[in-house]
Design a protein around this motif. Sequence first.
Motif, PDB file in Angstrom:
ATOM      1  N   TYR A 133       0.852  -1.180   0.000  1.00 18.70           N
ATOM      2  CA  TYR A 133       0.000   0.000   0.000  1.00 18.70           C
ATOM      3  C   TYR A 133       0.895   1.239   0.000  1.00 18.70           C
ATOM      4  N   ALA A 134       0.612   2.172  -0.928  1.00 23.29           N
ATOM      5  CA  ALA A 134       1.401   3.406  -0.978  1.00 23.29           C
ATOM      6  C   ALA A 134       0.725   4.458  -0.114  1.00 23.29           C
ATOM      7  N   GLU A 135       1.526   5.218   0.603  1.00 22.43           N
ATOM      8  CA  GLU A 135       0.980   6.220   1.523  1.00 22.43           C
ATOM      9  C   GLU A 135      -0.091   7.058   0.842  1.00 22.43           C
ATOM     10  N   ALA A 136      -1.268   7.114   1.471  1.00 25.23           N
ATOM     11  CA  ALA A 136      -2.372   7.911   0.938  1.00 25.23           C
ATOM     12  C   ALA A 136      -3.443   8.028   2.008  1.00 25.23           C
ATOM     13  N   GLY A 137      -4.191   9.115   1.944  1.00 22.91           N
ATOM     14  CA  GLY A 137      -5.297   9.300   2.881  1.00 22.91           C
ATOM     15  C   GLY A 137      -4.849   9.194   4.328  1.00 22.91           C
ATOM     16  N   GLY A 138      -3.615   9.543   4.617  1.00 22.80           N
ATOM     17  CA  GLY A 138      -3.130   9.527   5.992  1.00 22.80           C
ATOM     18  C   GLY A 138      -2.504   8.192   6.376  1.00 22.80           C
ATOM     19  N   GLN A 139      -2.857   7.127   5.637  1.00 19.37           N
ATOM     20  CA  GLN A 139      -2.300   5.807   5.977  1.00 19.37           C
ATOM     21  C   GLN A 139      -0.869   5.685   5.457  1.00 19.37           C
ATOM     22  N   LYS A 185      17.419 -10.337  -3.323  1.00 17.78           N
ATOM     23  CA  LYS A 185      16.430 -10.005  -2.301  1.00 17.78           C
ATOM     24  C   LYS A 185      16.577  -8.540  -1.913  1.00 17.78           C
ATOM     25  N   ALA A 186      15.449  -7.929  -1.533  1.00 15.75           N
ATOM     26  CA  ALA A 186      15.512  -6.531  -1.103  1.00 15.75           C
ATOM     27  C   ALA A 186      14.509  -6.294   0.012  1.00 15.75           C
ATOM     28  N   THR A 187      14.837  -5.364   0.918  1.00 15.68           N
ATOM     29  CA  THR A 187      13.861  -4.948   1.926  1.00 15.68           C
ATOM     30  C   THR A 187      13.267  -3.631   1.478  1.00 15.68           C
ATOM     31  N   VAL A 188      11.937  -3.552   1.601  1.00 21.23           N
ATOM     32  CA  VAL A 188      11.241  -2.329   1.226  1.00 21.23           C
ATOM     33  C   VAL A 188      10.961  -1.567   2.513  1.00 21.23           C
ATOM     34  N   HIS A 189      11.421  -0.314   2.585  1.00 24.56           N
ATOM     35  CA  HIS A 189      11.193   0.430   3.830  1.00 24.56           C
ATOM     36  C   HIS A 189      10.148   1.517   3.706  1.00 24.56           C
ATOM     37  N   ASP A 190       9.661   1.755   2.484  1.00 27.25           N
ATOM     38  CA  ASP A 190       8.554   2.708   2.343  1.00 27.25           C
ATOM     39  C   ASP A 190       7.941   2.535   0.969  1.00 27.25           C
ATOM     40  N   THR A 191       6.657   2.877   0.848  1.00 32.15           N
ATOM     41  CA  THR A 191       5.993   2.831  -0.440  1.00 32.15           C
ATOM     42  C   THR A 191       5.236   4.132  -0.644  1.00 32.15           C
ATOM     43  N   VAL A 242      -2.455   7.593   9.956  1.00 35.04           N
ATOM     44  CA  VAL A 242      -2.730   6.239  10.409  1.00 35.04           C
ATOM     45  C   VAL A 242      -1.433   5.445  10.330  1.00 35.04           C
ATOM     46  N   ALA A 243      -0.899   5.084  11.481  1.00 34.35           N
ATOM     47  CA  ALA A 243       0.384   4.390  11.540  1.00 34.35           C
ATOM     48  C   ALA A 243       0.188   3.091  12.310  1.00 34.35           C
ATOM     49  N   PRO A 244       1.198   2.204  12.317  1.00 29.44           N
ATOM     50  CA  PRO A 244       1.009   0.953  13.059  1.00 29.44           C
ATOM     51  C   PRO A 244       0.929   1.168  14.571  1.00 29.44           C
ATOM     52  N   ASP A 245       1.537   2.253  15.073  1.00 29.01           N
ATOM     53  CA  ASP A 245       1.604   2.409  16.525  1.00 29.01           C
ATOM     54  C   ASP A 245       0.727   3.525  17.067  1.00 29.01           C
ATOM     55  N   ARG A 246      -0.002   4.235  16.176  1.00 26.19           N
ATOM     56  CA  ARG A 246      -0.872   5.300  16.687  1.00 26.19           C
ATOM     57  C   ARG A 246      -1.719   5.856  15.569  1.00 26.19           C
ATOM     58  N   VAL A 258     -22.891   2.779  11.871  1.00 21.85           N
ATOM     59  CA  VAL A 258     -21.965   3.644  12.589  1.00 21.85           C
ATOM     60  C   VAL A 258     -21.310   4.676  11.676  1.00 21.85           C
ATOM     61  N   SER A 259     -20.702   4.185  10.602  1.00 19.51           N
ATOM     62  CA  SER A 259     -19.868   5.078   9.808  1.00 19.51           C
ATOM     63  C   SER A 259     -19.865   4.665   8.345  1.00 19.51           C
ATOM     64  N   LEU A 260     -19.864   5.683   7.464  1.00 17.45           N
ATOM     65  CA  LEU A 260     -19.749   5.425   6.030  1.00 17.45           C
ATOM     66  C   LEU A 260     -18.826   6.493   5.470  1.00 17.45           C
ATOM     67  N   GLU A 261     -17.686   6.074   4.933  1.00 19.61           N
ATOM     68  CA  GLU A 261     -16.731   7.053   4.410  1.00 19.61           C
ATOM     69  C   GLU A 261     -16.197   6.636   3.051  1.00 19.61           C
ATOM     70  N   LEU A 262     -15.882   7.652   2.235  1.00 17.61           N
ATOM     71  CA  LEU A 262     -15.126   7.377   1.024  1.00 17.61           C
ATOM     72  C   LEU A 262     -13.689   7.178   1.470  1.00 17.61           C
ATOM     73  N   CYS A 263     -13.109   6.047   1.111  1.00 17.52           N
ATOM     74  CA  CYS A 263     -11.770   5.779   1.621  1.00 17.52           C
ATOM     75  C   CYS A 263     -11.089   4.717   0.783  1.00 17.52           C
ATOM     76  N   GLY A 264      -9.833   4.930   0.475  1.00 19.25           N
ATOM     77  CA  GLY A 264      -9.096   3.951  -0.313  1.00 19.25           C
ATOM     78  C   GLY A 264      -8.161   3.102   0.534  1.00 19.25           C
ATOM     79  N   GLY A 265      -8.315   3.201   1.857  1.00 17.30           N
ATOM     80  CA  GLY A 265      -7.329   2.578   2.739  1.00 17.30           C
ATOM     81  C   GLY A 265      -7.621   1.139   3.123  1.00 17.30           C
ATOM     82  N   CYS A 266      -6.794   0.617   4.020  1.00 13.46           N
ATOM     83  CA  CYS A 266      -6.888  -0.782   4.441  1.00 13.46           C
ATOM     84  C   CYS A 266      -7.591  -0.878   5.800  1.00 13.46           C
ATOM     85  N   HIS A 267      -8.486  -1.837   5.918  1.00 14.50           N
ATOM     86  CA  HIS A 267      -9.300  -1.922   7.130  1.00 14.50           C
ATOM     87  C   HIS A 267      -9.438  -3.342   7.648  1.00 14.50           C
TER      88      HIS A 267
END
Length: 883
Positions: free
Chosen positions: A505-511, A524-530, A596-600, A668-677
């Motif tokens: 997932y590439a950074e978007a919508g705050g995620q 082999k490669a490690t990916v540290h950001d998208t 939206v981050a993994p820790d907060r 509860v909630s309905l939003e336009l959103c392209g993120g992961c849930h």
Amino acid sequence: MKSHDIRQSFLDFFTARGHREIASAPLVAHGDPTLHFTNAGMVPFKDVFLGLSEPAAPRAVTVQKCLRVSGKHNDLENVGPSPRHHTFFEMLGNFSFGDYFKDDAVRFAWELVTGPWGLDPAHLFATVYEEDDEAAALWAKHSSLPPARILRCGQADNFWQMGATGPCGPCSEVFVDLHPGRPAADWDEGTDNGRYLEIWNLVFMQFDRDEAGELHPLPDPSIDTGAGLERVAATLQGVGSNYETDLFLPILHAAADLAGTGYGEDADGDVSLRVIADHLRAVSFLLADGVIPAADGRGYVLRRLLRRAVRHGMRLGFEEPFLHRLVPVLGEVMGGTYPELDKTREASRSTVRAEEEKYLATLAAGARHIQEAIDRARHAGHTALSGPEIFQLYDTYGQELDTVREIAEEERLGLDEEGYEKLMDERRRRSRAATADLQKRMASLRDALQSKEPLATAFAGYDRHRLEGARVLRLAATTERGASETDVLAAGRTGVAVVDRTVFYAEAGGQVGDRGAIASGGGKATVHDTQKDTAGVYFHFLEVTDGELRVGDAIDLRIDSERRIAVERHHTATHLLHAALHQVLGEGARQAGSLVAPDRLRFDFHHDRPLTATEIAEIERRVNAWVLKAVPTAIVWRDRDEAVQAGAMALFGEKYGERVRTVEVPGVSLELCGGCHVRNTGEIGPLIVTAERGTASGVRRVEAIAGEVALAELRRRQELLREVGAGLGVEAERAPREAAALKERIKELERELAGLRRELVAGRPAEGGESEVAGVRVVAREVHGAPAGELRNLADTLRDKMGSGVVVLGTRGEGKVTLIVTVSKDLTGRVDAGRLVRSLAAQVGGSGGGRPDFAQAGGKQPENLTSMLAKVPEVLAQQLGAV
Ligand code: ATP
Ligand code: MG
């Protein structure tokens, strides 16, 4: 024709001729680092004209919100005096993307202005570029204009280009004579004074300019036109100024009413009323598109417009905030056409109000600072405020050039504006460099990687975390200095990979973007950001750890699943939080940004005061209740209009396509959103709000944690409480009460101790340390553990008790000594407390001073305090002149 009918007639005319109607893009030009705001109808189609993306249809028609306040198009200074320039305006435009060209563009324009718009051909002119014989011939063919009314103009007016290189071409403009009854005027004079009014500009995108400045014909020439709605309205409504149309009159009248005057009563007042009406529109539309007043960037433009309106209000006699009271008036005029304006009305009103109040307060204080700077400059014999002085007024006190200039002019002092601008440029350059860094990196990557044909990446990572057999399309090596395209990246190198399909997932919508690993047969490669760019190309920022990665390689991609799942928890939690905020605080608590981050998670929203502890607790309670209900989430693609109808919360200022992805937590909630849930709210686990504070004016920020992070935090807090209890020697349950009781007890003991010390010192005059020197009674004692304040009180008490005499008290702490000397009034002629304390302090490695009757000193040698006290009679004797 009312302005509403003019918009509609334009849309109808062109949809009847095969054009697809496309809604206005937001004022905020997303993903375009070269542009702050949309300033023309063609801006949303820039990528299409540059060949970077495909058009939705070969022909389009739009009514586009535009703002011209910076860069190439800046009409700010004109606004007010000019009857035909605004900062915010609406541009009507028809577009052909390699479909029809000049012939139809000219024919359509002529048919519309003389047909549905009913303009008299005898009052019209057309201009063409001096070398564009084709356009001149087309006007002769399609219109009834005589040759004298088809004018040829030069490069400056009639040749358009997007930038130094790229698409460009001649243009052709439609002019109206606003005073056809008067004798014909010279063309230049008539256009300058607005009698010949440009209403429509047709751009013929015909060439591609290369680096050397050469023009190459485009294979599929295009059309881009723009007609200002306000100018067309003024023409069709037969009034001499845009401001006298139905778009502006209600605002002008309301503003004049509030100011207790009328529009048209006095020329200077009218300028101010026009500035206020214009800036009200710009400010409201910016707020509706999600811009927030700020100290730099877009938010700063918004703030400056608002402040300029306030200053003009002051000229009209407003002393209190007034602009916010006009926000609903604009809503009446334009809310029907622009629902974003209606939905944000209340929030905008309170933001405007808060900004006005703040500005009026700084103005009052600022006027003083400016005046002081002017006085200083004059005192020093200067005839102008220097650049650094003006800059300091801005930087330290928030005073803007306009305000400084106004006061300086009244005071007849010059300004070194150039020097100031230089400093401001430097400041801007630095802040821009910081914010545009990522955008620039992506733009240069795009340049480096997109040399051949347009790229695209398909995202397949909503439901899966792993993908096999994707292909590497492009590689770039990155270094400190930048990026360059390459065919191979070897172990140890950092770089960027573009692939045909991905689960990252590439950074978007705050995620935030995903991390993980890529493997090919050979490396082999490690990916540290998208990250992704506006055209939807995904950039995987990586480091090759083994072997090598090559263009064309078949690869397996695997994201860091745990991290993604933690991100998903925080993302769905953000939606729940948004819904809870709406329920608890009202609909005005609109989203202004999020992370939206993994820790907060961090959520910014419009609200004009801090949340109370009760509100925060209630918000937290609701979110956790929805989690416990374990509601399955539903992710559905729908038509945008249908989704909005269904009440989906869309982010104003975001660009959405025709088909939108909606994320629903039913009930509860309905939003336009392209993120992961998460699939079910139960997966979120506990949610804790960890912080709440203000950011920009009118915007609050809530931070929260969920899932494992929240559990860890709960465990940490529990452990903390256990430690506190253990330290206090009670069970954790009783720790708070025990701590409070202890605090109370300590205070009591301190009081008791102070009393004891007083008695100890004052109550026993016979105690050692007392002597007489040449008829003067002197007490010199050490007091244990007394703070300086108490030492002073003790010395006073002791001296009063003695009636006549000298008191020297000392106390020692870690590595330091404090001394107090008091002398009764009758002796100050013979003994000077200051002098005495100085010679005593010297013996404990210190210094001090004071009045003749009271002095204090500090020293650094507590080990010498006792011997020093013993020598007091001796020192005093020296000072009294007796031995
Ligand atoms: P002008 O020379 O009058 O400033 P322009 O050449 O800058 O106009 P274009 O960039 O060609 O105008 O924009 C197309 C149309 O948009 C113009 O014909 C006009 O109707 C309208 N327009 C341009 N600038 C403004 C503005 N500041 N306020 C209102 N309408 C404008
Ligand atoms: Mg202009």
